[in-house]
Design an enzyme around this catalytic site. Sequence first.
Site, mmCIF file in Angstrom:
data_model
loop_
_atom_site.group_PDB
_atom_site.id
_atom_site.type_symbol
_atom_site.label_atom_id
_atom_site.label_comp_id
_atom_site.label_asym_id
_atom_site.label_seq_id
_atom_site.Cartn_x
_atom_site.Cartn_y
_atom_site.Cartn_z
ATOM 1 N N PRO A 27 0.834 -1.204 0.000
ATOM 2 C CA PRO A 27 0.000 0.000 0.000
ATOM 3 C C PRO A 27 0.868 1.252 0.000
ATOM 4 C CG PRO A 27 0.044 -0.990 2.191
ATOM 5 C CD PRO A 27 0.846 -1.886 1.302
ATOM 6 N N THR A 28 0.710 2.089 -1.011
ATOM 7 C CA THR A 28 1.385 3.397 -1.011
ATOM 8 C C THR A 28 0.362 4.450 -1.415
ATOM 9 O OG1 THR A 28 2.122 3.255 -3.314
ATOM 10 C CG2 THR A 28 3.613 2.359 -1.643
ATOM 11 N N GLN A 68 -5.658 -1.017 3.202
ATOM 12 C CA GLN A 68 -4.811 -0.635 4.334
ATOM 13 C C GLN A 68 -5.379 0.617 4.972
ATOM 14 O OE1 GLN A 68 -3.025 2.405 4.084
ATOM 15 N NE2 GLN A 68 -1.812 2.308 5.951
ATOM 16 N N TYR A 71 -4.792 3.520 8.606
ATOM 17 C CA TYR A 71 -4.151 3.899 9.864
ATOM 18 C C TYR A 71 -5.219 3.955 10.940
ATOM 19 C CZ TYR A 71 -0.049 5.258 7.169
ATOM 20 O OH TYR A 71 1.037 5.236 6.340
ATOM 21 N N SER A 74 8.135 -4.721 8.642
ATOM 22 C CA SER A 74 8.303 -3.541 7.793
ATOM 23 C C SER A 74 8.765 -2.359 8.619
ATOM 24 C CB SER A 74 6.960 -3.202 7.140
ATOM 25 O OG SER A 74 6.971 -1.898 6.595
ATOM 26 N N HIS A 124 8.405 0.486 7.007
ATOM 27 C CA HIS A 124 7.735 1.478 6.161
ATOM 28 C C HIS A 124 8.716 2.008 5.110
ATOM 29 C CE1 HIS A 124 3.746 3.633 6.872
ATOM 30 N NE2 HIS A 124 4.112 4.019 5.678
ATOM 31 N N ARG A 173 10.624 4.874 6.186
ATOM 32 C CA ARG A 173 9.832 6.085 6.410
ATOM 33 C C ARG A 173 9.283 6.175 7.819
ATOM 34 N NH1 ARG A 173 8.085 8.659 2.088
ATOM 35 N NH2 ARG A 173 6.094 9.183 2.978
ATOM 36 N N ARG A 200 7.981 1.228 -3.171
ATOM 37 C CA ARG A 200 8.609 2.222 -4.052
ATOM 38 C C ARG A 200 8.728 1.734 -5.492
ATOM 39 N NH1 ARG A 200 11.695 3.360 0.402
ATOM 40 N NH2 ARG A 200 11.392 5.466 1.165
#
Lengths: 377, 391
Positions: B114-115, B166, B168, B284, B286, B289, B341
């Site tokens: 998921p990005t 996904q 938050y 992960s 992230h 990030r 990415r």
Amino acid sequence: MMPEDKAALAEKPPAGTASRRQAIAGVGTTVAAGMVGAAMPASAQSPAPLRMPAPAPLLVPRADLVNVLEYEAQARLVLGPAKVAPILGSDRTVTDRITLRPRMNIPTRDLDLTCTLFGDQHFTPIIVGPMADQKRFHSEGEVAMARGASAAKAAMVVSSEASMPLAAIAQAATTPLWLQVYANSPKVKDVLAAAGAAKAVIVTVNATAGGPTIPASARIDWSAVDTVVKGTSLPVIVKGITSPQDAKEAVARGVKGVVVSNYRGGNAAALTGTLLLIAPVVQTVGDQIPVLVDGSFRRGTDILKALAFGAKGVLIGRPVMWGLAAYGADGVQGVVEMLQTELARYMAMCGRPSLAAVNSSLVRVHAPLPAASNNRG
Amino acid sequence: MALARMAGLMAGSPIAAAVAQIDPKPLSEHRRVLSLAEMQTAFDFEPVFFGNVLLPVYDYTAHGDGSEFTLRRNRQAFDWVDIVPVRAAIPPSQVDLSSELLGVKMKFPIIVAPTAAMVPLHPEGETGMFKASAAASNTLMMLSVNTSTPHAQVIAGAPGGTLWAQFYPLENLTNTQRSMDTFQNAGCNGIIVTIDQQSSFYERTQQDRNFGGRVAPGRATGTTAAALTGAARYRINGGRVWYTWQYIDAVRKMVKGPLVLKGILDPEDARLAIEHGADAIIVSNHGGRSMDYGPSSLEVLPEIAAAVNGRIPILFDSGIRRGTDIFKALALGANGVCLGRTTRWGLGAFGIAGAQRLIEMLQQELVQVAAACGCAKLPDINKTTVKTNLV
């Protein structure tokens, strides 16, 4: 341009608009023109009679800086290469060998970084360290440093080699002041006599004031430490401890705290990371006296690592001086607040809501990185 | 006609080359963007992507938290693992890396991570990415909550494909329920909760582009600190520092399908994730990030795999650029990997075809290395096939 003009510039950010990237990299055209590097007016070096006055160094607006290391380039712009030299540089070798262990789903909304040191409550364990003759870097010297530190709610250590009277510094400060003096200095008596406003005395044992460096092998002159302990009712902290044996000796001599430090009288080449020296000292004396540390703390993560090894406080040197040189008291406040915020952010991400929850389970020490491979990216 | 033949002969002749050297073109005039057919590795997509998208979009994709120590370490860590072929090589045609992940049949153990916001990468956006992943052997895609295309619209883009959602954590449980309803009603069966990145700051992005008006941590905000309490005293955004395992329990009740927790980097958190009902975890950071000076995802994968001990599937992301990277992660205990990415590079560089090519390239690279190591099936890729020299 006269030096006082330069100091005035440092106080209020100039209105000029350099390319931000250019200014941060320290390659602004004004530097090339020689204005910054030389105390001499630029016109004196040039025969051209109709030359425009050299513009002010184009500092990045302070609020645009994103980390403490960026202040260094700004200090370089303001001071020029010669004056900035004693406060340049950072040692990342040990810091980059230590990783932190993030933990999830531990609420840290009530994050609390307060701590008690020598009877005073501190907003965070970040303290402005002792540095001599601060007028070298800003016309308001220690007074501006104290104002900035106080604005950031951080305690400050005043050097016995300060360029301004303690009374003036104390007047500017609203946070605890500690006094620093070199062991064996002829000033010890005077410093202790004038220590009324201070909350603790730091005696530095591994360097001489402005003199030659003491070899690392030289024994600490404990009688000089005794003189300080006997000469004051304030808690005495010994700065320059690198081994558990020395720390033990310090406790036996009635010392109330130690600073793990490998400071060698400004000899940058002698610097190595102090982070890995902390834990053995804490294991030996940590249950009796607080162990503080200094040496190349540039990021909140560096500070968190020191706390994880058992340090109760961290002294910040060069970064606050970069802030002072470039932006006066505002810069000091900016640097200290940035470090406070970074420390708080990484405590949050490691799931440590208070300093009591910070311990060695947080860090992992790794071997030095192997030589870079040719793997792209 | 004869002239044309002559020219054809000349083009490949040393005489033509000599003539070219007499009047060389300045190198700076030789500008040419590589075509999709010329992409050799995932890395080749990045400069094309860089050239295609706006700089803030590139920065958003490229950068990590703080000094980017962890971002760099994610790549370095793959160099600390050697592939050790323990069996004789087999033809790639004999390699079958298919598996089933929580009810989803996967031809390859590769997932689109998921990005956020893909429309700025390419007009086809998330829909294009989903079409590409479905076209690349029906690859599972996880859709970010910060999608620039609504879930229902994305899922309609590739009928038959599998899309998970996904998000938050949202402190308000009513809002959480509303989000879950949106995702599940749209057809997203699996739900990924990202629990890292509680207080990250992309200083490099800030340095390069200095987004106007954005308040960075550590800046004076005009509020007197005396009036503040808790984390706010230290100028921390409190939006994500409240997460609890109780919240995961509440989400577990709202999710009918698989629940995946993303951002696990500690064996203890992996155990807690299982305890609180996770059907899978994603090891992960992230993609660098989340937390600067945290570990690379790869270096903590073995200990997390040991703690999980096969009870639930482990997915892995952060730093994957090659088929060998995927092989190493699988060998160290991952059941599948997510590409973040790189898939953005693919979509941003060449649209749907680029994203599809990128996914297929890594699928093929993985098959190649598995074949070279004699691994015919997924379980053959295990810790006997690698030697770790983690620092």
